[in-house]
Design a protein around this motif. Structure first.
Motif, mmCIF file in Angstrom:
data_model
loop_
_atom_site.group_PDB
_atom_site.id
_atom_site.type_symbol
_atom_site.label_atom_id
_atom_site.label_comp_id
_atom_site.label_asym_id
_atom_site.label_seq_id
_atom_site.Cartn_x
_atom_site.Cartn_y
_atom_site.Cartn_z
ATOM 1 N N GLN A 110 8.796 -7.272 -3.431
ATOM 2 C CA GLN A 110 8.551 -6.040 -2.691
ATOM 3 C C GLN A 110 7.524 -5.192 -3.423
ATOM 4 O O GLN A 110 7.547 -5.090 -4.655
ATOM 5 N N LEU A 111 6.613 -4.603 -2.686
ATOM 6 C CA LEU A 111 5.636 -3.669 -3.232
ATOM 7 C C LEU A 111 5.929 -2.289 -2.654
ATOM 8 O O LEU A 111 6.034 -2.134 -1.442
ATOM 9 N N ARG A 112 6.118 -1.311 -3.542
ATOM 10 C CA ARG A 112 6.422 0.069 -3.149
ATOM 11 C C ARG A 112 7.697 0.162 -2.309
ATOM 12 O O ARG A 112 7.826 1.031 -1.446
ATOM 13 N N GLY A 113 8.648 -0.728 -2.567
ATOM 14 C CA GLY A 113 9.937 -0.674 -1.903
ATOM 15 C C GLY A 113 9.924 -1.057 -0.439
ATOM 16 O O GLY A 113 10.942 -0.942 0.236
ATOM 17 N N LEU A 114 8.787 -1.537 0.066
ATOM 18 C CA LEU A 114 8.692 -1.929 1.469
ATOM 19 C C LEU A 114 9.099 -3.392 1.631
ATOM 20 O O LEU A 114 9.393 -4.090 0.674
ATOM 21 N N SER A 115 9.107 -3.844 2.857
ATOM 22 C CA SER A 115 9.567 -5.191 3.150
ATOM 23 C C SER A 115 8.648 -6.231 2.517
ATOM 24 O O SER A 115 7.424 -6.033 2.434
ATOM 25 N N PRO A 116 9.193 -7.371 2.069
ATOM 26 C CA PRO A 116 8.355 -8.418 1.469
ATOM 27 C C PRO A 116 7.264 -8.933 2.404
ATOM 28 O O PRO A 116 6.208 -9.376 1.926
ATOM 29 N N ASP A 117 7.486 -8.893 3.722
ATOM 30 C CA ASP A 117 6.456 -9.374 4.632
ATOM 31 C C ASP A 117 5.448 -8.289 5.001
ATOM 32 O O ASP A 117 4.591 -8.505 5.864
ATOM 33 N N GLN A 118 5.525 -7.132 4.333
ATOM 34 C CA GLN A 118 4.508 -6.093 4.500
ATOM 35 C C GLN A 118 3.507 -6.102 3.348
ATOM 36 O O GLN A 118 2.762 -5.150 3.145
ATOM 37 N N VAL A 119 3.494 -7.196 2.589
ATOM 38 C CA VAL A 119 2.514 -7.441 1.537
ATOM 39 C C VAL A 119 1.737 -8.699 1.907
ATOM 40 O O VAL A 119 2.330 -9.754 2.144
ATOM 41 N N LEU A 120 0.432 -8.601 1.980
ATOM 42 C CA LEU A 120 -0.398 -9.754 2.293
ATOM 43 C C LEU A 120 -0.733 -10.505 1.005
ATOM 44 O O LEU A 120 -1.126 -9.897 0.016
ATOM 45 N N VAL A 121 -0.583 -11.826 1.028
ATOM 46 C CA VAL A 121 -0.910 -12.665 -0.126
ATOM 47 C C VAL A 121 -2.138 -13.502 0.211
ATOM 48 O O VAL A 121 -2.187 -14.186 1.242
ATOM 49 N N LEU A 122 -3.127 -13.439 -0.650
ATOM 50 C CA LEU A 122 -4.339 -14.238 -0.540
ATOM 51 C C LEU A 122 -4.441 -15.146 -1.762
ATOM 52 O O LEU A 122 -3.963 -14.800 -2.848
ATOM 53 N N VAL A 123 -5.076 -16.290 -1.604
ATOM 54 C CA VAL A 123 -5.452 -17.148 -2.728
ATOM 55 C C VAL A 123 -6.946 -17.385 -2.626
ATOM 56 O O VAL A 123 -7.431 -17.924 -1.628
ATOM 57 N N ASP A 124 -7.669 -16.924 -3.640
ATOM 58 C CA ASP A 124 -9.133 -16.928 -3.608
ATOM 59 C C ASP A 124 -9.662 -16.311 -2.317
ATOM 60 O O ASP A 124 -10.616 -16.790 -1.705
ATOM 61 N N GLY A 125 -9.001 -15.241 -1.891
ATOM 62 C CA GLY A 125 -9.450 -14.494 -0.728
ATOM 63 C C GLY A 125 -9.040 -15.063 0.611
ATOM 64 O O GLY A 125 -9.375 -14.496 1.651
ATOM 65 N N LYS A 126 -8.277 -16.170 0.615
ATOM 66 C CA LYS A 126 -7.856 -16.803 1.863
ATOM 67 C C LYS A 126 -6.362 -16.540 2.104
ATOM 68 O O LYS A 126 -5.551 -16.623 1.182
ATOM 69 N N ARG A 127 -6.017 -16.240 3.345
ATOM 70 C CA ARG A 127 -4.639 -15.911 3.710
ATOM 71 C C ARG A 127 -3.699 -17.065 3.374
ATOM 72 O O ARG A 127 -3.908 -18.197 3.787
ATOM 73 N N TRP A 128 -2.649 -16.750 2.608
ATOM 74 C CA TRP A 128 -1.644 -17.737 2.235
ATOM 75 C C TRP A 128 -0.511 -17.711 3.262
ATOM 76 O O TRP A 128 -0.226 -16.684 3.863
ATOM 77 N N HIS A 129 0.126 -18.840 3.433
ATOM 78 C CA HIS A 129 1.130 -19.003 4.480
ATOM 79 C C HIS A 129 2.496 -18.486 4.029
ATOM 80 O O HIS A 129 2.841 -18.534 2.846
ATOM 81 N N PRO A 130 3.330 -18.029 4.958
ATOM 82 C CA PRO A 130 4.690 -17.591 4.612
ATOM 83 C C PRO A 130 5.622 -18.788 4.477
ATOM 84 O O PRO A 130 5.334 -19.893 4.946
ATOM 85 N N GLY A 131 6.759 -18.555 3.836
ATOM 86 C CA GLY A 131 7.789 -19.571 3.781
ATOM 87 C C GLY A 131 8.515 -19.677 5.111
ATOM 88 O O GLY A 131 8.381 -18.827 5.999
ATOM 89 N N ASP A 702 17.231 3.665 -0.382
ATOM 90 C CA ASP A 702 17.610 3.903 -1.773
ATOM 91 C C ASP A 702 18.286 2.738 -2.484
ATOM 92 O O ASP A 702 18.782 2.906 -3.593
ATOM 93 N N THR A 703 18.336 1.558 -1.880
ATOM 94 C CA THR A 703 18.908 0.427 -2.596
ATOM 95 C C THR A 703 17.871 -0.232 -3.494
ATOM 96 O O THR A 703 18.210 -1.060 -4.339
ATOM 97 N N THR A 704 16.613 0.125 -3.344
ATOM 98 C CA THR A 704 15.587 -0.202 -4.339
ATOM 99 C C THR A 704 15.425 1.002 -5.257
ATOM 100 O O THR A 704 15.295 2.124 -4.769
ATOM 101 N N PRO A 705 15.442 0.827 -6.589
ATOM 102 C CA PRO A 705 15.285 1.980 -7.484
ATOM 103 C C PRO A 705 14.027 2.772 -7.160
ATOM 104 O O PRO A 705 12.966 2.193 -6.904
ATOM 105 N N ARG A 706 14.159 4.076 -7.184
ATOM 106 C CA ARG A 706 12.991 4.911 -6.908
ATOM 107 C C ARG A 706 11.987 4.903 -8.050
ATOM 108 O O ARG A 706 10.791 5.129 -7.823
ATOM 109 N N SER A 707 12.435 4.669 -9.261
ATOM 110 C CA SER A 707 11.519 4.753 -10.397
ATOM 111 C C SER A 707 11.596 3.510 -11.260
ATOM 112 O O SER A 707 12.636 2.854 -11.357
ATOM 113 N N LYS A 708 10.462 3.206 -11.881
ATOM 114 C CA LYS A 708 10.377 2.085 -12.818
ATOM 115 C C LYS A 708 9.273 2.396 -13.813
ATOM 116 O O LYS A 708 8.152 2.767 -13.432
#
Length: 813
Positions: A110-131, A702-708
């Motif tokens: 998770q990035l910034r406590g948002l859903s894991p599918d709200q983060v785009l993953v690229l490899v060498d700039g190309k869209r990577w596939h989801p599981g 709030d089930t993800t810690p607010r601070s790290k």
């Protein structure tokens, strides 16, 4: 109300002490210290994420971006890519779910406590596939179909660029929270062989991994091909304790990390067709076999089968995940300066499920026997894309610097399929006896199906330094999905350098995320433990619940509606300061609002006579579950936070160097609006709520810690280096679905990691420990711990395995 009091009070004082320490070291140096070679190299790295210009560096970026080198990844000590990133970047979390079917086989980030599918993953700039796995149980990331980053071996990576800003206008769907771009190693030179191993202080979880990365030149150095091989094994961990109502049985449950075997091959290649035209390709094949425990069925359990298991039984769930990808492209640059790139991209994930040490009680009742091993079915997700990207720098008479014009198009096709399991894995009969393989019932023929869609996108962007101090960029992207229609996203970013050492930057953008095919069509019945005060309004116990498609008969009868895309607005404002050459600081504040956010509904109880009569009157009978859930656009959310990153290099001459890095994230998620309950749910009973308090206040907030906070010190002297990291995870709250009295706040925790390295010629020997003080999260209150067998929270941001000790040997050339 008191959830973050410690974090908010402690964080400023910690930051102040750390900054004062850094500044005092800076003043103790010469007034104009020699530039740090390491820092200069890092900040001058040309970035390729969030920009189409070919000369933008991390230090001049218009938006917040982290560049994480391969060396930094390796210094974390872990062999998992996502775990390594979570130990480096405070806004990224990597929970370790357990006892949640096979959610632990493809753990989400998770990035910034948002859903894991709200983060785009690229490899060498190309869209990577989801599981292929959809997280359906009560874990962080519930309802998401995320990318499995751990299929990418660390040995193949040159560096990673993490863009902490919305980027749908540049890359399309999913880039709401940000972008993770994995940049691969290139060239025919260099390589390494690594072997690592370790275990937890509790005596379990022993693991080892071997990897090799090497390259071969092609055709008189006109090209190269680079291979990465990785092979590993991890034993399971268990932090369960005896059932306090049956202490004579000892520890019968397993609660911890799964047993894992994985094999991975990654290939990256390039060949110069002409001096200005390159053919390139990269791809991988990986196989990961994971074994996870279900819940122990003791003799007092209604699902016990003494004739087969006189002492009770623990079903084991196998997930055999096969992941593969291939990208092939050709790129070049014309004599007039046009840069172009044409590529085709395929990626797919296949997960085959099996259950052992189990039984189908309905099949046993009807036929007098039952297998104990079952093939439960197969999930498959894939995507294919064709991309054309074109860019050029133009000089104009009315601007002092060139303008980068970039435009392109993408065709994206996505597929999702469910194959049914064997008959014995899902058979329910009509006897009323619980059916399906205990632990993980198979996918039924009614669950099976194959689905596809396509998307055509076009984008354009402009980027330039309008003056020597003011730079800006503008991006637009249009998408046309075959299943929900059109959308357009835009982004505007700017940066003003007041001096060569201080700048302000800001951005505003709109974004979207298309509902995945899995979220629209996934269908399954799962067996889970529900504690007291559960949304099924049943006594604590193990119950079957069904996840049904939004267009299913029962889903429609209980208020399900077609899914719409999520829409977002992102705003970021930050400052970058380099007061002396060795010291770099950046701070960014941000806000992300998401409308029509897609989430799983609460489990809607179907056991009441009123609901049963209503369903039967509409032709739905003999369901094998106590409740159902479906995906819904029921909520709007708001995310606000701040990122702080500082680094300082102290050069002590013959006494060595000390690289200090302090990073901090404060992030608050809030559900700002919940759409009205469907009228039919209100008619059927007040206990039916589409979104319950566990999701509203917890999983979406709030089930993800607010601070790290992460403080890292790397001291190097001659052949030796010493690496230490202190990480503070803020408190978090686990919310009960219906009863506030069963909520629990888990206190903030400090985790300390330490490693010592000795370098001898091309060899590096490492001995280290993670969580060296053997810190555990707070224990779960008795009402929520399944009679003591689940003593820790699956929401713990650092897991609950305790201290881990490891050794590593590496040879590099």
């Amino acid at each position: 109300m008191h959830k973050n009091a410690v974090g908010l009070k402690a964080a400023p004082s910690i930051l102040a002490v750390a900054l004062l320490s850094i500044l005092s070291q800076a003043s103790a140096q010469d007034a104009t210290p020699a530039p740090s070679t390491d820092n200069a190299k890092k900040l001058s790295t040309v970035i390729v994420t969030g920009t189409r210009a070919d000369n933008r560096t991390e230090s001049s970026s218009l938006t917040p971006i982290d560049v994480v080198s391969a060396q930094t990844l390796q210094q974390t000590g872990t062999t998992e890519l996502t775990t390594a990133l979570a130990r480096i970047i405070p806004s990224l979390t990597f929970p370790r779910p357990s006892a949640s079917d096979t959610a632990d086989s493809q753990r989400p980030a998770q990035l910034r406590g948002l859903s894991p599918d709200q983060v785009l993953v690229l490899v060498d700039g190309k869209r990577w596939h989801p599981g292929a796995i959809l997280l359906t149980n009560g874990v962080l990331g519930r309802g998401s179909q995320a990318v499995d980053l751990n299929t990418i071996p660390i040995g193949a990576i040159d560096h990673i660029e993490v863009l902490r800003d919305g980027a749908s206008a540049q890359y399309g769907s999913d880039a709401i929270a940000g972008v993770i771009n994995v940049v691969l190693k290139k060239g025919a030179q260099g390589g390494e062989v690594d072997l690592s191993g370790g275990q937890y202080s509790a005596g379990d979880g022993r693991q080892w991994q071997g990897s090799a990365n090497f390259a071969l030149p092609l055709s008189d150095d006109k090209g190269w091909i680079r291979f990465t091989l990785q092979d590993g094994n991890q034993d399971y961990t268990n932090r369960s304790q005896p059932n306090r109502t049956r202490p004579w049985e000892g520890t019968t449950q397993r609660f911890g990390d799964p047993a894992v075997k994985d094999h991975n091959l990654f290939v990256n290649a390039q060949f110069d067709l002409t001096p200005n035209v390159q053919l390139y390709a990269f791809g991988h094949y990986s196989d990961r076999d994971t074994t996870s425990p279900a819940f122990f069925r003791n003799l007092a359990n209604s699902n016990s089968v003494p004739s087969l298991y006189p002492n009770g039984y623990l079903p084991l769930e196998h997930a055999d995940s096969t992941d593969r990808s291939l990208v092939v492209g050709i790129r070049g640059k014309t004599e007039s300066g046009w840069r172009w790139d044409i590529s085709g991209n395929y990626g797919g994930n296949r997960v085959s499920y099996a259950t052992e040490n189990s039984v189908n009680r309905a099949f046993l009742h009807d036929f007098g026997y039952s297998p104990t091993e079952f093939h439960d079915g197969i999930l498959k997700a894939a995507q294919q894309s064709f991309d054309v990207d074109i860019a050029k720098e133009f000089s104009t008479s009315w601007l002092p610097n060139p303008v980068t014009l970039a435009f392109g198009a993408e065709y994206l096709r996505q597929t999702y399929a469910i194959d049914a399991g064997d008959l014995t894995s899902w058979y329910t009969g009509r006897s009323g006896v619980s059916g399906g393989a205990q632990g993980f019932g198979g996918y039924q023929p009614t669950d099976a199906g194959s689905y596809s869609r396509h998307d055509v996108a076009e984008y354009v962007s402009l980027e330039s330094n309008l003056t020597d101090r003011f730079s800006t960029s503008l991006s637009l992207r249009h998408e046309d999905y075959s299943d929900f229609g059109n959308t357009t996203s835009g982004a505007l970013a700017g940066r003003f350098d007041f001096t060569d050492r201080f700048a302000l930057r800001g951005s505003a953008s709109t974004g979207f995320r298309a509902p995945s095919l899995a979220q629209q069509h996934y269908s399954y019945t799962s067996s889970l433990y529900y504690g007291a005060g559960n949304s099924l309004h049943l006594p604590a116990g193990i119950y079957n619940t069904g996840l049904v498609p939004v267009n299913s008969e029962i889903g429609t009868l209980l208020g399900a509606q077609p899914l719409e895309p999520e829409k977002s607005h992102n705003y970021t404002l930050g400052a970058v300061w380099n007061p002396v050459d060795a010291l770099n600081l950046s701070v960014d504040i941000y806000q992300i609002t998401i409308d029509n956010r897609i989430t799983l509904s609460s489990n809607l109880a179907t056991t009441s006579p009123t609901v049963q009569s209503y369903l039967a009157a509409n032709g739905v009978t003999a369901s094998n579950y106590s409740g159902i859930a479906y995906f819904t656009n029921a909520v709007n959310t708001r995310t606000r936070g701040i990122d702080l990153v500082t680094s300082y290099l102290s050069d002590f001459g013959d006494a060595g160097t000390l690289q200090s890095t302090l990073s901090y994230n404060y992030n608050k998620n809030k559900v700002t609006d919940i759409k009205a309950n469907p009228a039919i749910l209100n008619q059927l009973g007040v206990n039916l709520k589409r979104i319950d308090r566990r999701d509203q206040y917890g999983l979406l907030a709030d089930t993800t810690p607010r601070s790290k906070l992460i403080l890292n010190e790397l001291y190097s002297l001659g052949h030796w280096s010493f690496n230490g990291t202190a990480t503070r995870y803020g408190s978090f709250v686990s919310y009960n679905s219906t009863t506030a009295a069963l909520d629990q706040t888990f206190g903030a925790k400090w985790i300390f990691d330490f490693a010592v390295n000795y370098n001898l010629d091309r060899w590096t020997f490492t001995l280290g420990g993670d969580n060296v003080f053997n810190t555990y999260p707070d224990r779960v209150i008795p009402a929520n711990d399944n009679n003591g067998t689940l003593p820790y929270s699956v929401f713990s941001p650092f897991g609950f395995n305790g201290a881990y000790v490891y050794g590593k040997v590496a040879y590099r050339w």
